[in-house]
Design an enzyme around this catalytic site. Structure first.
Site, mmCIF file in Angstrom:
data_model
loop_
_atom_site.group_PDB
_atom_site.id
_atom_site.type_symbol
_atom_site.label_atom_id
_atom_site.label_comp_id
_atom_site.label_asym_id
_atom_site.label_seq_id
_atom_site.Cartn_x
_atom_site.Cartn_y
_atom_site.Cartn_z
ATOM 1 N N ILE A 26 18.582 18.796 28.226
ATOM 2 C CA ILE A 26 18.260 20.172 28.632
ATOM 3 C C ILE A 26 19.013 20.474 29.920
ATOM 4 O O ILE A 26 18.877 19.739 30.913
ATOM 5 C CB ILE A 26 16.751 20.360 28.889
ATOM 6 C CG1 ILE A 26 15.917 19.837 27.713
ATOM 7 C CG2 ILE A 26 16.440 21.833 29.141
ATOM 8 C CD1 ILE A 26 14.400 19.882 27.963
ATOM 9 N N THR A 27 19.807 21.526 29.917
ATOM 10 C CA THR A 27 20.465 21.919 31.164
ATOM 11 C C THR A 27 19.480 22.758 31.988
ATOM 12 O O THR A 27 18.709 23.555 31.437
ATOM 13 C CB THR A 27 21.758 22.719 30.904
ATOM 14 O OG1 THR A 27 21.445 23.970 30.284
ATOM 15 C CG2 THR A 27 22.725 21.951 30.011
ATOM 16 N N GLY A 28 19.509 22.542 33.300
ATOM 17 C CA GLY A 28 18.624 23.312 34.188
ATOM 18 C C GLY A 28 17.162 23.052 33.897
ATOM 19 O O GLY A 28 16.388 23.986 33.683
ATOM 20 N N ALA A 29 16.769 21.781 33.919
ATOM 21 C CA ALA A 29 15.397 21.443 33.509
ATOM 22 C C ALA A 29 14.512 21.052 34.685
ATOM 23 O O ALA A 29 13.399 20.583 34.470
ATOM 24 C CB ALA A 29 15.423 20.323 32.474
ATOM 25 N N ASN A 30 15.008 21.261 35.922
ATOM 26 C CA ASN A 30 14.134 20.927 37.049
ATOM 27 C C ASN A 30 13.187 22.079 37.394
ATOM 28 O O ASN A 30 12.333 21.946 38.262
ATOM 29 C CB ASN A 30 14.956 20.542 38.289
ATOM 30 C CG ASN A 30 15.882 21.653 38.731
ATOM 31 O OD1 ASN A 30 16.910 21.887 38.093
ATOM 32 N ND2 ASN A 30 15.524 22.369 39.769
ATOM 33 N N GLY A 32 11.448 26.217 35.908
ATOM 34 C CA GLY A 32 11.351 27.280 34.919
ATOM 35 C C GLY A 32 11.119 26.822 33.489
ATOM 36 O O GLY A 32 10.422 25.832 33.222
ATOM 37 N N TYR A 185 25.730 39.878 34.295
ATOM 38 C CA TYR A 185 24.768 38.939 33.685
ATOM 39 C C TYR A 185 24.687 39.200 32.179
ATOM 40 O O TYR A 185 24.724 38.260 31.376
ATOM 41 C CB TYR A 185 23.386 39.109 34.320
ATOM 42 C CG TYR A 185 22.297 38.266 33.674
ATOM 43 C CD1 TYR A 185 22.333 36.872 33.712
ATOM 44 C CD2 TYR A 185 21.213 38.868 33.016
ATOM 45 C CE1 TYR A 185 21.334 36.102 33.123
ATOM 46 C CE2 TYR A 185 20.209 38.109 32.422
ATOM 47 C CZ TYR A 185 20.275 36.728 32.478
ATOM 48 O OH TYR A 185 19.280 35.959 31.883
HETATM 49 N N1 LIG Z 1 12.759 34.142 33.029
HETATM 50 C C1 LIG Z 1 13.051 35.152 32.229
HETATM 51 O O1 LIG Z 1 12.306 36.133 32.144
HETATM 52 C C2 LIG Z 1 14.285 35.095 31.396
HETATM 53 C C3 LIG Z 1 14.596 36.231 30.628
HETATM 54 C C4 LIG Z 1 15.708 36.170 29.794
HETATM 55 C C5 LIG Z 1 16.456 35.019 29.717
HETATM 56 N N2 LIG Z 1 16.146 33.940 30.496
HETATM 57 C C6 LIG Z 1 16.965 32.736 30.352
HETATM 58 O O2 LIG Z 1 16.116 31.598 30.328
HETATM 59 C C7 LIG Z 1 16.863 30.454 30.749
HETATM 60 C C8 LIG Z 1 16.029 29.642 31.716
HETATM 61 O O3 LIG Z 1 15.926 30.360 32.922
HETATM 62 P P1 LIG Z 1 14.579 30.399 33.773
HETATM 63 O O4 LIG Z 1 14.051 31.769 33.646
HETATM 64 O O5 LIG Z 1 13.722 29.253 33.469
HETATM 65 O O6 LIG Z 1 15.184 30.277 35.254
HETATM 66 P P2 LIG Z 1 15.003 29.197 36.430
HETATM 67 O O7 LIG Z 1 13.565 28.927 36.667
HETATM 68 O O8 LIG Z 1 15.800 29.724 37.567
HETATM 69 O O9 LIG Z 1 15.686 27.912 35.838
HETATM 70 C C9 LIG Z 1 17.086 27.893 35.683
HETATM 71 C C10 LIG Z 1 17.581 26.477 35.773
HETATM 72 O O10 LIG Z 1 19.019 26.522 35.705
HETATM 73 C C11 LIG Z 1 19.520 25.724 36.740
HETATM 74 N N3 LIG Z 1 20.863 26.105 37.162
HETATM 75 C C12 LIG Z 1 21.281 27.247 37.736
HETATM 76 N N4 LIG Z 1 22.593 27.172 38.034
HETATM 77 C C13 LIG Z 1 23.006 25.957 37.622
HETATM 78 C C14 LIG Z 1 24.245 25.280 37.669
HETATM 79 N N5 LIG Z 1 25.328 25.832 38.245
HETATM 80 N N6 LIG Z 1 24.325 24.033 37.157
HETATM 81 C C15 LIG Z 1 23.235 23.428 36.610
HETATM 82 N N7 LIG Z 1 22.023 24.024 36.559
HETATM 83 C C16 LIG Z 1 21.914 25.266 37.063
HETATM 84 C C17 LIG Z 1 18.523 25.905 37.869
HETATM 85 O O11 LIG Z 1 18.707 24.896 38.832
HETATM 86 P P3 LIG Z 1 18.268 25.116 40.387
HETATM 87 O O12 LIG Z 1 16.810 24.807 40.435
HETATM 88 O O13 LIG Z 1 19.134 24.121 41.080
HETATM 89 O O14 LIG Z 1 18.565 26.530 40.753
HETATM 90 C C18 LIG Z 1 17.224 25.790 37.093
HETATM 91 O O15 LIG Z 1 16.933 24.442 36.843
HETATM 92 C C19 LIG Z 1 18.184 31.007 31.307
HETATM 93 O O16 LIG Z 1 19.199 30.820 30.353
HETATM 94 C C20 LIG Z 1 17.919 32.492 31.488
HETATM 95 O O17 LIG Z 1 19.092 33.270 31.371
HETATM 96 C C21 LIG Z 1 15.088 33.964 31.345
#
Ligand SMILES: NC(=O)c1ccc[n+]([C@@H]2O[C@H](COP(=O)([O-])OP(=O)(O)OC[C@H]3O[C@@H](n4cnc5c(N)ncnc54)[C@H](OP(=O)(O)O)[C@@H]3O)[C@@H](O)[C@H]2O)c1
Length: 316
Positions: A26-30, A32, A185
């Site tokens: 899973i990418t970005g799994a720390n 959200g 975005y």
């Molecule tokens: N939340 C929403 O309502 C929503 C709506 C539509 C789509 N999404 C999609 O859902 C997915 C998950 O996002 P989330 O909402 O859970 O956001 P999140 O809580 O910000 O989690 C995003 C994750 O991606 C990591 N990340 C960011 N930049 C990175 C990089 N350069 N290299 C490696 N990892 C990186 C972050 O790491 P750090 O902790 O280091 O920043 C974090 O672990 C994304 O694809 C987002 O576009 C979310």
């Protein structure tokens, strides 16, 4: 049109049996939705390898997961900054050397609503470079291992694909003119979807049908996405929204990606996610896929452009 073939509650993790012996990347799994997906999969006995940019936040996440699921829980991380293709390449090499089986690569990490135009070390607009090009190279480098495991690739998209230009701005991919946070975005998330649908086509044409490629989105979920990369106003508005029923929990936001990584019988040319009001929340199932996301000419052109820009050529 939306459908929920899993009953009125939609898909829930209760459908998941034991995942012992399986490994999910899973990418970005720390944080959200990615962190919650890791929790769900670990709770079913799977191994989870997180591909995260921060070693410190990754160590904290692994510690939290082991505190919840026991010291033997198979949670680990490989450091990878998706914004930097050299880091993506070295992380993929580390995965190939250390992870013999990949049941699914969940392309979950993203940045969003970056207020001013920034460039990655490779010279790409930051959201396009991180969200699309980074995953394009990562998935390509890991593809043979995923295929040998009869695994899946899951792209976590966004309803934002319906906004912005609703196509790819080939004349100015990196927004030298007219940058706007949401437009850029939206393009990056549409690009991720087009990558997945074009990959489906290329795999079918090559007769390589052992890998399922699925696209989903988390609806509106209370994660750290906007707090991490959004501007001050967007952060304030989003914070207020998370206090309303319009925004669901991060855990529910993880359900579509876990479903796409595990559930049998899913359609390829589809977008999975919440099916309630405006498809931002509610039971998880098959949502509406607007036709501009599968515009064949644009998909094919984007693939070629992505290979050229990244210097990574998929061998299919
Ligand atoms: N939340 C929403 O309502 C929503 C709506 C539509 C789509 N999404 C999609 O859902 C997915 C998950 O996002 P989330 O909402 O859970 O956001 P999140 O809580 O910000 O989690 C995003 C994750 O991606 C990591 N990340 C960011 N930049 C990175 C990089 N350069 N290299 C490696 N990892 C990186 C972050 O790491 P750090 O902790 O280091 O920043 C974090 O672990 C994304 O694809 C987002 O576009 C979310």
């Amino acid at each position: 049109m939306t459908t929920t073939p899993f009953g009125p509650e939609g898909w829930t993790p209760d459908r998941l049996g034991s995942r012992a012996g399986r490994t999910y990347l899973i990418t970005g799994a720390n944080a959200g939705a990615g962190f919650q997906a890791a929790r769900i999969l670990l709770s079913k006995g799977a191994g989870v390898v997180m591909l995260n940019r921060s070693a410190e936040r990754s160590a904290a996440a692994v510690a939290d997961l082991k505190a919840e699921f026991g010291a033997d829980a198979a949670a680990s991380f490989v450091r990878m900054d998706l914004a930097d293709l050299a880091s993506v390449r070295s992380a993929a090499a580390e995965v190939l050397a250390t992870v013999p089986r990949i049941d699914a690569l969940i392309c979950n990490a993203a940045i969003a609503q970056v207020p001013e135009r920034r460039l990655t070390p490779d010279g790409f607009e930051s959201q396009l470079g991180t969200n699309h090009y980074g995953h394009f190279v990562l998935a390509g480098m890991l593809f043979d291992r995923i295929e040998a495991s009869r695994g899946r690739i899951v792209v976590v998209a966004s309803l934002g694909y319906r906004m912005g230009l609703r196509t790819i701005n080939f004349a100015d991919m990196n927004w030298e003119e007219g940058y706007a946070a949401n437009t850029a975005y939206s393009q990056s998330k549409l690009a991720q979807m087009m990558f997945a649908y074009e990959l489906q086509d290329r795999l079918a044409a090559a007769g390589r049908t052992g890998v399922g490629v699925y696209v989903c989105h988390p609806g509106s979920s209370a994660t750290s996405l906007i707090a991490t990369s959004g501007g001050r106003l967007t952060r304030a508005v989003w914070w207020l929204m998370t206090k309303t029923p319009l925004v669901q929990s991060a855990e529910r936001g993880a359900w579509p990606e876990v479903m796409c990584a595990t559930e049998d019988g899913l359609e390829l040319r589809a977008l999975y996610g919440p099916t309630g009001r405006m498809e931002t929340g509610g039971p998880v199932g098959r949502g509406t896929l607007q036709p501009h996301a599968t515009d064949k000419d644009v998909m094919a052109r984007l693939w070629e452009r992505s290979e050229k820009e990244t210097g990574f050529v998929w061998q299919l």
